[in-house]
Write a protein that holds these residues in place. Structure first.
Motif, PDB file in Angstrom:
ATOM      1  N   ALA A  38     -24.299 -18.275  -0.828  1.00 56.41           N
ATOM      2  CA  ALA A  38     -25.581 -18.860  -0.438  1.00 56.41           C
ATOM      3  C   ALA A  38     -25.812 -20.189  -1.162  1.00 56.41           C
ATOM      4  N   LEU A  39     -25.487 -20.242  -2.447  1.00 53.17           N
ATOM      5  CA  LEU A  39     -25.655 -21.486  -3.201  1.00 53.17           C
ATOM      6  C   LEU A  39     -24.703 -22.567  -2.704  1.00 53.17           C
ATOM      7  N   ALA A  40     -23.470 -22.159  -2.360  1.00 52.03           N
ATOM      8  CA  ALA A  40     -22.518 -23.136  -1.832  1.00 52.03           C
ATOM      9  C   ALA A  40     -22.998 -23.682  -0.482  1.00 52.03           C
ATOM     10  N   LEU A  41     -23.550 -22.799   0.356  1.00 52.41           N
ATOM     11  CA  LEU A  41     -24.102 -23.249   1.632  1.00 52.41           C
ATOM     12  C   LEU A  41     -25.288 -24.189   1.406  1.00 52.41           C
ATOM     13  N   GLY A  42     -26.108 -23.876   0.391  1.00 53.60           N
ATOM     14  CA  GLY A  42     -27.243 -24.738   0.064  1.00 53.60           C
ATOM     15  C   GLY A  42     -26.787 -26.126  -0.362  1.00 53.60           C
ATOM     16  N   ALA A  43     -25.669 -26.176  -1.110  1.00 52.07           N
ATOM     17  CA  ALA A  43     -25.138 -27.478  -1.522  1.00 52.07           C
ATOM     18  C   ALA A  43     -24.685 -28.281  -0.312  1.00 52.07           C
ATOM     19  N   ALA A  44     -24.037 -27.602   0.645  1.00 54.69           N
ATOM     20  CA  ALA A  44     -23.604 -28.288   1.863  1.00 54.69           C
ATOM     21  C   ALA A  44     -24.802 -28.771   2.677  1.00 54.69           C
ATOM     22  N   VAL A  45     -25.876 -27.988   2.685  1.00 57.61           N
ATOM     23  CA  VAL A  45     -27.100 -28.384   3.392  1.00 57.61           C
ATOM     24  C   VAL A  45     -27.689 -29.644   2.753  1.00 57.61           C
ATOM     25  N   ARG A  46     -27.704 -29.680   1.423  1.00 56.03           N
ATOM     26  CA  ARG A  46     -28.228 -30.871   0.735  1.00 56.03           C
ATOM     27  C   ARG A  46     -27.395 -32.099   1.060  1.00 56.03           C
ATOM     28  N   GLN A  47     -26.071 -31.931   1.115  1.00 54.42           N
ATOM     29  CA  GLN A  47     -25.204 -33.064   1.467  1.00 54.42           C
ATOM     30  C   GLN A  47     -25.483 -33.560   2.874  1.00 54.42           C
ATOM     31  N   ALA A  48     -25.977 -32.674   3.735  1.00 59.44           N
ATOM     32  CA  ALA A  48     -26.308 -33.062   5.112  1.00 59.44           C
ATOM     33  C   ALA A  48     -27.682 -33.700   5.215  1.00 59.44           C
ATOM     34  N   GLY A  49     -28.397 -33.789   4.086  1.00 56.53           N
ATOM     35  CA  GLY A  49     -29.692 -34.461   4.085  1.00 56.53           C
ATOM     36  C   GLY A  49     -30.866 -33.560   4.362  1.00 56.53           C
ATOM     37  N   ALA A  50     -30.697 -32.243   4.145  1.00 60.59           N
ATOM     38  CA  ALA A  50     -31.789 -31.310   4.364  1.00 60.59           C
ATOM     39  C   ALA A  50     -31.948 -30.435   3.124  1.00 60.59           C
ATOM     40  N   ALA A  51     -33.026 -29.694   3.072  1.00 60.02           N
ATOM     41  CA  ALA A  51     -33.257 -28.754   1.979  1.00 60.02           C
ATOM     42  C   ALA A  51     -32.957 -27.346   2.472  1.00 60.02           C
TER      43      ALA A  51
ATOM     44  N   LEU B  29     -32.945 -22.401   6.730  1.00 58.70           N
ATOM     45  CA  LEU B  29     -33.041 -21.053   6.180  1.00 58.70           C
ATOM     46  C   LEU B  29     -31.638 -20.452   6.124  1.00 58.70           C
ATOM     47  N   ILE B  30     -31.195 -20.114   4.914  1.00 57.00           N
ATOM     48  CA  ILE B  30     -29.878 -19.505   4.714  1.00 57.00           C
ATOM     49  C   ILE B  30     -30.071 -18.018   4.466  1.00 57.00           C
ATOM     50  N   VAL B  31     -29.640 -17.203   5.419  1.00 61.86           N
ATOM     51  CA  VAL B  31     -29.788 -15.746   5.303  1.00 61.86           C
ATOM     52  C   VAL B  31     -28.426 -15.182   4.923  1.00 61.86           C
ATOM     53  N   GLU B  32     -28.219 -14.976   3.637  1.00 61.54           N
ATOM     54  CA  GLU B  32     -26.909 -14.586   3.093  1.00 61.54           C
ATOM     55  C   GLU B  32     -27.132 -13.818   1.798  1.00 61.54           C
ATOM     56  N   ASP B  33     -26.575 -12.596   1.701  1.00 59.36           N
ATOM     57  CA  ASP B  33     -26.801 -11.775   0.513  1.00 59.36           C
ATOM     58  C   ASP B  33     -25.835 -12.077  -0.620  1.00 59.36           C
ATOM     59  N   ASN B  34     -24.728 -12.785  -0.335  1.00 59.09           N
ATOM     60  CA  ASN B  34     -23.796 -13.169  -1.395  1.00 59.09           C
ATOM     61  C   ASN B  34     -24.346 -14.423  -2.075  1.00 59.09           C
ATOM     62  N   ARG B  35     -24.805 -14.256  -3.298  1.00 57.12           N
ATOM     63  CA  ARG B  35     -25.514 -15.350  -3.985  1.00 57.12           C
ATOM     64  C   ARG B  35     -24.644 -16.601  -4.140  1.00 57.12           C
ATOM     65  N   ALA B  36     -23.387 -16.400  -4.526  1.00 54.41           N
ATOM     66  CA  ALA B  36     -22.506 -17.548  -4.736  1.00 54.41           C
ATOM     67  C   ALA B  36     -22.300 -18.324  -3.435  1.00 54.41           C
TER      68      ALA B  36
END
Length: 435
Positions: A16-29, A7-14
């Motif tokens: 948040a998306l960058a953090l989501g990309a890093a999460v995917r690289q770590a093998g999670a959604a 769960l990424i709790v971040e109001d800065n959309r850009a």
């Protein structure tokens, strides 16, 4: 879905998306929540297998740490906190809430990836214990320089532990203050022990027997009998009757160990959680905040501030006395300045501040008054554009320097100096203004 989600709790959309990309690289959604309210709904929904949380402190609807504190135990997750401001209050509060990783913006993504891997590899549930508000000492630990960020994390770790701590640094860097912060957040009674006196070893035994938290100041100065007493009474951290030990040490610690003045077996027992404090010259970006802090502390309600020229001059100084020297310099400037709501110009600070190094070394030569006068006269004649300075100007300036140096010895308190020197405060203020 069996895939673990973050769960990424971040109001800065850009971001948040960058953090989501890093999460995917770590093998999670990832699941993105722009506010604390949305995050709480996601946590309570039950439709996501959320394994951990990435939490920004600066949320639009609530402070991120307040949100984390208010979660029921069954919704608390391993959490990585990110923030634009790495203040020590936030770091300690996050650590006491069970946060294991605390990262500052602009975000170092390799560091975030490492933190994420650690959280996913061995998730630890946060301690459900409520975080007490930080003690009064924390508010005095000011700064956000890169050199201070690991210090804040180390102090926060020590606040959440019972293990011994050794805080090292040059004189004036805030060793005792850091020890007070840890002691305030360790629970129970706290006391400080200063080496010296004929009964040093006996006094130390009594202090250890009282339990609680004991701050051992300047351990390199402990006598041989005291060191032996400390080792003999040693109880491992966490055991019944074990006092919490927080030690401070100065820059001469390596020599004390090398010469055997401090027993290495004692040092290594104490040095479980080492905290090195950087000197002020390595965190000069904190100077504006530190000056503003000392002004507010020394002259509350006055509304004073330092001019840009004054801050530039302070930046040129090497600060051998660190925070203590800076505080004294601000105290002097507040006394030399005038009025209410005033701006402290560079001329209000002691003449030695910002002096070129080749002259400063002569000024700091102990007892060498002639060398100090030579250096000052060199600077005074070099700066005179209209011919040689007149004698009266020189004597006025010399007296101003003398009073300013005396003020440093009396913590900037002109009334104390006047009483000690048997002169009126009005006279001292006039001399400081060159009248």
């Amino acid at each position: 879905m069996n895939e673990r989600q973050i769960l990424i709790v971040e109001d800065n959309r850009a971001l948040a998306l960058a953090l989501g990309a890093a999460v995917r690289q770590a093998g999670a959604a990832s699941v993105i929540a722009p506010t604390a309210a949305v995050a709480r709904r996601e946590l309570g929904d039950g439709s996501h297998a959320i394994a951990a949380m990435v939490l920004d402190i600066g949320l639009p609807d609530i402070n991120g740490l307040e949100f984390l504190r208010g979660l029921p135990d069954d919704l608390k997750l391993p959490t990585i906190v990110i923030t634009a401001h790495g203040e020590i209050e936030n770091t300690i509060a996050a650590r006491k809430l069970g946060v294991r990783q605390f990262l500052t913006k602009p975000l170092d993504f390799p560091a975030f990836s490492n933190a994420l891997a650690e959280v996913l590899k061995s998730p630890l549930r946060p301690d459900a214990e409520d975080s007490a508000k930080a003690g009064t000492s924390i508010a005095r630990f000011v700064g956000d320089a890169a050199a201070m960020r690991p210090v804040f994390q180390q102090i926060a770790n020590a606040c959440a532990s019972a293990d011994p701590v050794v805080i090292r640094g040059e004189s004036g860097t805030g060793r005792s203050l850091a020890a007070e912060i840890i002691a305030e957040n360790s629970g129970g009674d706290a006391a400080a022990f200063h080496p010296g006196g004929e009964r040093e070893a006996d006094d130390l035994r009594e202090a250890l027997a009282r339990g609680g938290t004991l701050i051992l100041e300047n351990i390199e100065s402990l006598g041989a009998d005291s060191q032996a007493a400390l080792l003999k009474s040693w109880v491992p951290a966490g055991q019944p009757g074990a006092p919490r030990l927080i030690a401070t040490a100065g820059e001469h610690l390596p020599e004390a160990l090398e010469e055997g003045a401090l027993r290495s077996d004692l040092f290594y027992r104490l040095n479980v959680l080492p905290i090195p404090l950087p000197p002020l010259r390595q965190r000069l970006e904190d100077l504006p905040a530190l000056v503003a802090h000392f002004i507010a502390e020394l002259a509350p309600g006055r509304g004073a501030s330092a001019s840009r020229a004054a801050l530039d001059r302070l930046q040129r100084h090497d600060w051998p006395g660190n925070l203590r020297e800076l505080r004294n310099a601000v105290a002097h400037a507040l006394t030399a300045g005038s009025g209410s709501g005033d701006v402290l110009e560079d001329s209000a600070f002691p003449p030695s501040i910002g002096t070129p190094p080749h002259r400063q070394s002569r000024l700091h030569d102990p007892g060498n008054l002639e060398a100090a006068f030579d250096a000052w006269l060199d600077a005074r004649f070099d700066a005179s554009a209209d011919g040689d300075p007149v004698y009266r100007d020189l004597t006025n300036e010399a007296e101003k320097v003398l009073i300013s140096r005396l003020l440093l010895r009396y913590e900037g308190k002109i009334s104390r100096l006047a009483e000690a020197m048997q002169v009126t405060r009005t006279t001292l203020r006039k001399r400081l203004r060159g009248e």
